[in-house]
Design a protein around this motif. Structure first.
Motif, PDB file in Angstrom:
ATOM      1  N   ALA A 326       0.835  -1.202   0.000  1.00 16.36           N
ATOM      2  CA  ALA A 326       0.000   0.000   0.000  1.00 16.36           C
ATOM      3  C   ALA A 326       0.870   1.254   0.000  1.00 16.36           C
ATOM      4  O   ALA A 326       0.617   2.215  -0.737  1.00 16.36           O
ATOM      5  CB  ALA A 326      -0.924  -0.007   1.219  1.00 16.36           C
ATOM      6  N   ALA A 363      -2.626   6.784   0.688  1.00 12.75           N
ATOM      7  CA  ALA A 363      -2.045   5.447   0.763  1.00 12.75           C
ATOM      8  C   ALA A 363      -0.797   5.427   1.643  1.00 12.75           C
ATOM      9  O   ALA A 363      -0.610   4.513   2.452  1.00 12.75           O
ATOM     10  CB  ALA A 363      -1.711   4.945  -0.637  1.00 12.75           C
ATOM     11  N   HIS A 367      -1.207   3.555   5.356  1.00 14.42           N
ATOM     12  CA  HIS A 367      -0.877   2.172   5.011  1.00 14.42           C
ATOM     13  C   HIS A 367      -0.761   1.262   6.233  1.00 14.42           C
ATOM     14  O   HIS A 367      -0.996   0.053   6.139  1.00 14.42           O
ATOM     15  CB  HIS A 367       0.426   2.119   4.201  1.00 14.42           C
ATOM     16  CG  HIS A 367       1.672   2.364   5.000  1.00 14.42           C
ATOM     17  ND1 HIS A 367       2.104   3.625   5.330  1.00 14.42           N
ATOM     18  CD2 HIS A 367       2.577   1.491   5.544  1.00 14.42           C
ATOM     19  CE1 HIS A 367       3.225   3.540   6.023  1.00 14.42           C
ATOM     20  NE2 HIS A 367       3.536   2.269   6.179  1.00 14.42           N
ATOM     21  N   LEU A 380      -7.266   1.838  -1.769  1.00 13.13           N
ATOM     22  CA  LEU A 380      -6.965   2.382  -3.086  1.00 13.13           C
ATOM     23  C   LEU A 380      -8.207   2.393  -3.978  1.00 13.13           C
ATOM     24  O   LEU A 380      -8.094   2.435  -5.202  1.00 13.13           O
ATOM     25  CB  LEU A 380      -5.855   1.553  -3.746  1.00 13.13           C
ATOM     26  CG  LEU A 380      -4.526   1.532  -2.984  1.00 13.13           C
ATOM     27  CD1 LEU A 380      -3.588   0.497  -3.578  1.00 13.13           C
ATOM     28  CD2 LEU A 380      -3.881   2.901  -2.985  1.00 13.13           C
TER      29      LEU A 380
END
Length: 383
Positions: A326, A363, A367, A380
């Motif tokens: 990610a 992101a 993450h 996403l």
């Protein structure tokens, strides 16, 4: 290198096996040679026999000049990248036969390699830009990534074999190149190599003024430089791949080295995201819903890869791989908006560029909350 000089070098300095000697003869269509691929770093030439243009008498030649071709002679770069590419293609062909071009020959002193000419294949990236995306091509690229990472993973190899692979694919010059143009220069406001548009720079403070985000990027950089999971392609996205409309083959592994698996995967899925927003906001007349096919390609790639890796990793390692993917995806989204390599199908499309910046920021920043590949897909989420 000028074509005539390269031709003379091939004819006079290479000692080729009999099946490749047509390259040095008058029968070779040197006058019809043309550049293929992006050619950002290397001279890339097709050579075909006039009398027998079959696949056995047609090759691609790559020559590595001692600098970054698209930046110019003042940006020096080691010519050893061609030797790494050849060794990588040999390894990839052993692991994933049929998913890469066949490597034929490499002269390490002349920095020249010869490989299969993928006749009937065109750029995977340009195919997607043009509204063509084969389901099997998507799975071919995903399967290549999975097989490469699985068969060369430290979990699957004896310690001495893994150590030997690290040394064989020691690629310091290209790792330094990535370090500069992925992890350093894009994150420096005003760096002279950055190519961000005025529209992108209007939103660049979302990156440059966010010390938490920049801290995450530095953490990812350290992982990139030190973590040894498996052999990577090193530049895996829709650019270094070709398709015949149904299948795909992965090319150009001059960046290959042993590093963090998440780096390859994050780069690949980020590029599907670029294509998605290009088609969502600027649909083709004859394929207004093509962005949905790209979204499905992204989802299928993520699912196929992580389900496959689950058989090789324990839950803690798998979770770390998903989280890091990610984050690297976010880095790729941002560095392509800000840095030296603008996204072709997003040029002059500020709304899509702005969306990719915001998605990339989210992101990277979020993450650590990702635990499963389904979380990754949601983080996403393309809309």
């Amino acid at each position: 290198m000028a074509l005539d000089a390269l031709k003379e070098r091939v004819r006079t300095r290479l000692i080729l096996p009999a099946e490749l000697q047509f390259v040095q003869s008058d029968d070779a269509t040197w006058h019809d040679v043309y550049d293929v691929g992006d050619g950002n770093l290397n001279d890339v030439i097709q050579i075909t026999s006039k009398s027998d243009p079959s696949i056995l008498k047609s090759v691609v030649l790559k020559h590595a000049p001692p600098y970054i071709k698209f930046l110019g002679p003042e940006y020096l770069l080691s010519t050893s990248r061609n030797n790494i590419e050849y060794a990588s293609l040999v390894k990839f062909d052993e692991i994933c036969p049929g998913l890469v071009p066949k490597p034929y020959f490499c002269d390490e002193e002349e920095h020249i390699l010869l490989m299969e000419n993928l006749q009937g294949f065109t750029s995977y990236r340009m195919s997607i830009i043009g509204g063509n995306l084969g389901d099997q091509a998507v799975m071919d690229v995903a399967e290549f990534t999975l097989q490469l990472h699985t068969f060369t993973h430290r979990r699957k190899m004896a310690t001495d074999e893994f150590t030997a692979m690290i040394e064989q694919f020691r690629n310091d010059a290209m790792v330094e190149f990535i370090d500069q143009y992925f992890f350093k220069r894009p994150w420096i406001r005003g760096d002279p190599t950055n190519k961000a548009s005025e529209e992108v720079m209007a939103h660049a403070s979302l990156v440059y003024d966010d010390q938490i985000l920049l801290g995450h990027v530095e953490d990812l950089r350290q992982k990139f430089l030190t973590q040894k999971d498996c052999l990577l392609h090193g530049d895996l996205h829709t650019g270094p791949a070709m398709t015949d409309g149904e299948h795909a083959k992965v090319i150009d592994p001059e960046f290959a080295f042993v590093g963090p698996a998440a780096f390859d995967v994050g780069m690949l899925i980020a590029n599907y995201i670029f294509h998605y927003y290009a088609h969502l906001n600027h649909p083709l007349e004859n394929s207004v819903n093509f962005h949905e096919r790209i979204k499905l390609a992204f989802q299928r790639t993520v699912e196929h890869y992580f389900k496959g890796m689950a058989s090789s990793l324990d839950q803690i390692e798998l979770g770390t791989l998903i989280r890091d993917t990610a984050a690297y995806t976010g880095c790729e989204l941002l560095r392509r908006m800000l840095g030296i390599s603008p996204v072709v199908d997003l040029l002059n499309r500020p709304e899509s560029q702005k969306t990719c910046i915001k998605l990339g920021v989210g992101a990277v920043r979020r993450h650590k909350g990702v635990k499963t590949y389904q979380d990754l897909i949601r983080l996403l989420e393309m809309e």
